[in-house]
Design a protein around this motif. Structure first.
Motif, PDB file in Angstrom:
ATOM      1  N   GLY A  31       0.771  -1.231   0.000  1.00 51.91           N
ATOM      2  CA  GLY A  31       0.000   0.000   0.000  1.00 51.91           C
ATOM      3  C   GLY A  31       0.804   1.284   0.000  1.00 51.91           C
ATOM      4  N   TYR A  78       3.187   4.266  -1.736  1.00 50.03           N
ATOM      5  CA  TYR A  78       3.310   4.894  -3.041  1.00 50.03           C
ATOM      6  C   TYR A  78       4.184   6.136  -2.962  1.00 50.03           C
ATOM      7  CZ  TYR A  78      -0.446   2.090  -5.059  1.00 50.03           C
ATOM      8  OH  TYR A  78      -1.194   1.049  -5.528  1.00 50.03           O
ATOM      9  N   GLN A 105       3.553   9.351  -3.980  1.00 51.51           N
ATOM     10  CA  GLN A 105       2.260   9.952  -4.303  1.00 51.51           C
ATOM     11  C   GLN A 105       2.336  11.002  -5.395  1.00 51.51           C
ATOM     12  OE1 GLN A 105      -0.485   8.776  -3.211  1.00 51.51           O
ATOM     13  NE2 GLN A 105       0.073   7.603  -1.394  1.00 51.51           N
ATOM     14  N   SER A 129       3.856  -6.998  -6.436  1.00 52.19           N
ATOM     15  CA  SER A 129       3.203  -6.315  -7.550  1.00 52.19           C
ATOM     16  C   SER A 129       3.537  -4.833  -7.480  1.00 52.19           C
ATOM     17  CB  SER A 129       1.687  -6.531  -7.509  1.00 52.19           C
ATOM     18  OG  SER A 129       1.150  -6.133  -6.268  1.00 52.19           O
ATOM     19  N   GLU A 134       2.836  -0.790  -9.408  1.00 51.49           N
ATOM     20  CA  GLU A 134       2.145   0.094 -10.339  1.00 51.49           C
ATOM     21  C   GLU A 134       3.090   1.227 -10.716  1.00 51.49           C
ATOM     22  OE1 GLU A 134      -2.571  -0.144  -9.430  1.00 51.49           O
ATOM     23  OE2 GLU A 134      -1.400   1.059  -8.024  1.00 51.49           O
ATOM     24  N   GLN A 155       0.625  -1.980 -14.864  1.00 53.82           N
ATOM     25  CA  GLN A 155       0.569  -2.918 -13.749  1.00 53.82           C
ATOM     26  C   GLN A 155       1.650  -3.963 -13.984  1.00 53.82           C
ATOM     27  OE1 GLN A 155      -3.694  -4.047 -14.035  1.00 53.82           O
ATOM     28  NE2 GLN A 155      -3.856  -3.279 -11.937  1.00 53.82           N
ATOM     29  N   ASN A 161       3.074   0.214  -4.572  1.00 55.77           N
ATOM     30  CA  ASN A 161       2.772  -1.204  -4.355  1.00 55.77           C
ATOM     31  C   ASN A 161       1.303  -1.375  -3.985  1.00 55.77           C
ATOM     32  OD1 ASN A 161       2.573  -3.849  -3.535  1.00 55.77           O
ATOM     33  ND2 ASN A 161       3.953  -3.661  -1.795  1.00 55.77           N
ATOM     34  N   PRO A 162       0.478  -1.907  -4.912  1.00 55.88           N
ATOM     35  CA  PRO A 162      -0.939  -2.112  -4.618  1.00 55.88           C
ATOM     36  C   PRO A 162      -1.222  -3.423  -3.898  1.00 55.88           C
ATOM     37  CG  PRO A 162      -0.517  -2.787  -6.855  1.00 55.88           C
ATOM     38  CD  PRO A 162       0.803  -2.288  -6.300  1.00 55.88           C
ATOM     39  N   ASP A 195      -0.509  -6.929  -1.198  1.00 57.42           N
ATOM     40  CA  ASP A 195      -0.557  -7.161   0.245  1.00 57.42           C
ATOM     41  C   ASP A 195       0.735  -7.775   0.779  1.00 57.42           C
ATOM     42  OD1 ASP A 195      -0.825  -9.651  -0.881  1.00 57.42           O
ATOM     43  OD2 ASP A 195      -2.829 -10.050  -0.068  1.00 57.42           O
TER      44      ASP A 195
END
Length: 200
Positions: A132, A134, A136, A153, A155, A164, A183-184, A186
């Motif tokens: 979670g 980033y 920003q 993963s 983005e 992605q 990182n989107p 978990d």
């Protein structure tokens, strides 16, 4: 014009807490003869935010540290540090796993420098993004970047493009294009970056 300071040595403390970072920002600002307000104006940040960083009360975002470094006439690489020492025979050629220089950002993002100092025409980074997290704000600078997703993963936004990415994927772009990433997932995302020239 004052001579640029030398990068921090590998013996400096830079692991558990960001104590070295605030001290370096404040020390370099004073060596440049700049007030908090002047640095804030040049870096497009608030004096209060920079004061928090200088007193080691918070971590910077990646774009914020980039703006601070540029305003002080150095690259982000100048702020990397480690508590481990480098063997004399390795200096300039080899970076051992336990002696990597690192810098900590907000939300637990950590960059480790994989190329020796002083580097030549490129730098390589090992970046870890907790779930979670980033960068920003988009930012840009001279040079080119490439990356490889070791795990997790990822983005990536480059200009108007969005990607992605997952383990085993790689990317490359001009650093002059505004870019941001995160990182989107978990689990931690681990990325190997290569930047040339080492302007980051």
């Amino acid at each position: 014009m004052s001579q640029l300071p030398q990068p921090p040595s590998a013996t400096d403390d830079g692991n558990a807490a960001p104590q070295f970072l605030g001290t370096r920002i404040r020390g370099l600002r004073k060596r440049r003869g700049m007030t908090l307000a002047e640095l804030a104006t040049q870096s497009e940040l608030t004096a209060g935010y920079i004061s928090q960083l200088e007193r080691n009360l918070s971590y910077p975002s990646i774009p914020a540290l980039f703006n601070i470094a540029r305003s002080l006439g150095v690259t982000i690489q100048w702020f990397f540090a480690s508590e481990a020492s480098t063997a004399p025979e390795d200096q300039g050629y080899v970076v051992r796993r336990n002696s990597r220089l690192s810098v900590h950002y907000e939300d637990g993002i950590v960059d480790q420098l994989l190329t020796p100092q002083p580097n030549r025409q490129l730098e390589m980074l090992h970046s870890r993004f907790p779930p979670g997290t980033y960068s920003q704000q988009s930012y840009s600078h001279d040079g080119e970047e490439a990356g490889y997703i070791l795990s997790g993963s990822f983005e990536l936004w480059v200009g108007e493009r969005y990607f992605q990415l997952g383990e085993g994927d790689s990317f490359s772009y001009s650093s002059q294009e505004p870019h941001r990433y995160g990182n989107p997932g978990d689990v931690d995302a681990v990325v190997i970056w290569v930047i040339t020239p080492p302007t980051f």
